[in-house]
Write a protein that holds these residues in place. Structure first.
Motif, PDB file in Angstrom:
ATOM      1  N   VAL A 109       6.610   4.552   7.516  1.00  8.40           N
ATOM      2  CA  VAL A 109       6.395   3.784   8.748  1.00  8.40           C
ATOM      3  C   VAL A 109       5.052   3.054   8.800  1.00  8.40           C
ATOM      4  N   TYR A 110       4.100   3.407   7.929  1.00  6.79           N
ATOM      5  CA  TYR A 110       2.830   2.698   7.922  1.00  6.79           C
ATOM      6  C   TYR A 110       3.050   1.202   7.705  1.00  6.79           C
ATOM      7  N   THR A 111       2.286   0.390   8.395  1.00  4.32           N
ATOM      8  CA  THR A 111       2.173  -1.019   8.033  1.00  4.32           C
ATOM      9  C   THR A 111       0.894  -1.180   7.227  1.00  4.32           C
ATOM     10  N   ASP A 112       0.738  -2.304   6.543  1.00  8.85           N
ATOM     11  CA  ASP A 112      -0.502  -2.538   5.803  1.00  8.85           C
ATOM     12  C   ASP A 112      -1.696  -2.546   6.744  1.00  8.85           C
ATOM     13  N   THR A 113      -1.501  -3.056   7.952  1.00  6.86           N
ATOM     14  CA  THR A 113      -2.583  -3.066   8.942  1.00  6.86           C
ATOM     15  C   THR A 113      -2.990  -1.645   9.294  1.00  6.86           C
ATOM     16  N   ASP A 114      -2.010  -0.763   9.531  1.00  4.99           N
ATOM     17  CA  ASP A 114      -2.305   0.642   9.828  1.00  4.99           C
ATOM     18  C   ASP A 114      -3.136   1.258   8.712  1.00  4.99           C
ATOM     19  N   GLU A 128       0.833  -1.203   0.000  1.00  4.64           N
ATOM     20  CA  GLU A 128       0.000   0.000   0.000  1.00  4.64           C
ATOM     21  C   GLU A 128       0.866   1.251   0.000  1.00  4.64           C
ATOM     22  N   ARG A 129       1.979   1.223   0.737  1.00  6.99           N
ATOM     23  CA  ARG A 129       2.910   2.354   0.671  1.00  6.99           C
ATOM     24  C   ARG A 129       3.443   2.499  -0.750  1.00  6.99           C
ATOM     25  N   ALA A 135     -11.987  -0.314  12.319  1.00  7.75           N
ATOM     26  CA  ALA A 135     -12.260   1.124  12.379  1.00  7.75           C
ATOM     27  C   ALA A 135     -11.870   1.727  13.722  1.00  7.75           C
ATOM     28  N   LYS A 136     -12.067   0.997  14.813  1.00 10.87           N
ATOM     29  CA  LYS A 136     -11.713   1.503  16.140  1.00 10.87           C
ATOM     30  C   LYS A 136     -10.198   1.679  16.254  1.00 10.87           C
ATOM     31  N   ALA A 137      -9.462   0.700  15.750  1.00 13.34           N
ATOM     32  CA  ALA A 137      -8.000   0.810  15.757  1.00 13.34           C
ATOM     33  C   ALA A 137      -7.558   1.957  14.855  1.00 13.34           C
TER      34      ALA A 137
END
Length: 239
Positions: A222-227, A3-4, A97-99
């Motif tokens: 620094v983003y992960t795919d989960t983020d 995604e990055r 969404a909460k995360a």
């Protein structure tokens, strides 16, 4: 990582090679490129990206990590077709969404607010993919009916331009939109349309660059795919 890479590709490559990597007016398709297919983590892509391919492709200054992310994006397409339309997931809203809300509060709330500049954000994009591309890097390929400003004062039409202040040894300053900078010259376009071009010799003259997207670009590393999926899942709730 992929995604990055998608966001980086949207900024640096899509204008020539097409948003879907199928090529454009000035760049060939990468779907079946032998160079891309021989690559694993950016090792064959990197020399071409960094040196360019005159006269059409200029060199790009990208880090090893950025090139690895772009390679991950290119390799996210099925090897047997390299066709994004065949591997496009039916739904990218797989995050929490909460995360995502918690991540937004920690990383984004200093510049953006859900009840202010991002109010009604999701309604401005017909496809969650476009919304995701927009928030990863506004102006880098996301397409909506006018995204919010980046907090720099420009609204509706995308991010404000990169500007620069050139300070000569005499103390005289030129300020305006950054038109060009390399090891030899720096050019800015002043508010009245005048272009000022100054020769460079190392750190002389002093050049201060003001990039409204600098915080977004820093977070891309620094983003992960989960983020990314968590934040997207949260942002689509802002209707």
């Amino acid at each position: 990582m992929a995604e990055r890479g998608r966001a980086l590709y949207g900024v640096h490559c899509a204008f020539c090679h097409g948003a879907d990597t199928r090529g454009g007016d000035s760049g060939p398709s990468l779907l079946r490129s032998q160079l891309v297919q021989d690559d694993r983590t950016g090792e064959t892509i990197a020399p071409v990206v960094r040196s360019g391919r005159p006269p059409r492709m200029p060199p790009f200054e990208l880090t090893d990590a950025q090139l690895t992310d772009i390679a991950a994006f290119l390799h996210s397409f099925a090897i047997n077709s390299r066709d994004p339309s065949r591997v496009r997931p039916p739904n990218i809203l797989t995050g929490d969404a909460k995360a995502g809300e918690a991540y937004f509060a920690a990383k984004c709330a200093s510049c953006h607010a859900a009840d202010k500049d991002l109010k009604g954000l999701a309604s401005r994009f017909e496809d969650p993919r476009a919304l995701q591309q927009w928030w990863l890097l506004p102006g880098g390929g996301g397409r909506g009916r006018g995204g919010p400003s980046t907090g720099s004062g420009q609204s509706g039409g995308g991010p404000a331009p990169v500007t620069a202040t050139i300070t000569l040894a005499s103390g005289q300053k030129y300020e305006g939109r950054l038109a060009r900078i390399d090891e030899f010259v720096v050019s800015v376009v002043e508010a009245d349309g005048t272009t000022r071009t100054v020769s460079r010799d190392g750190d002389t003259p002093k050049v201060d660059i003001h990039d409204p997207l600098a915080p977004h670009k820093a977070l891309l590393r620094v983003y992960t795919d989960t983020d990314i999926h968590d934040v997207t899942a949260y942002l689509v709730t802002l209707k």
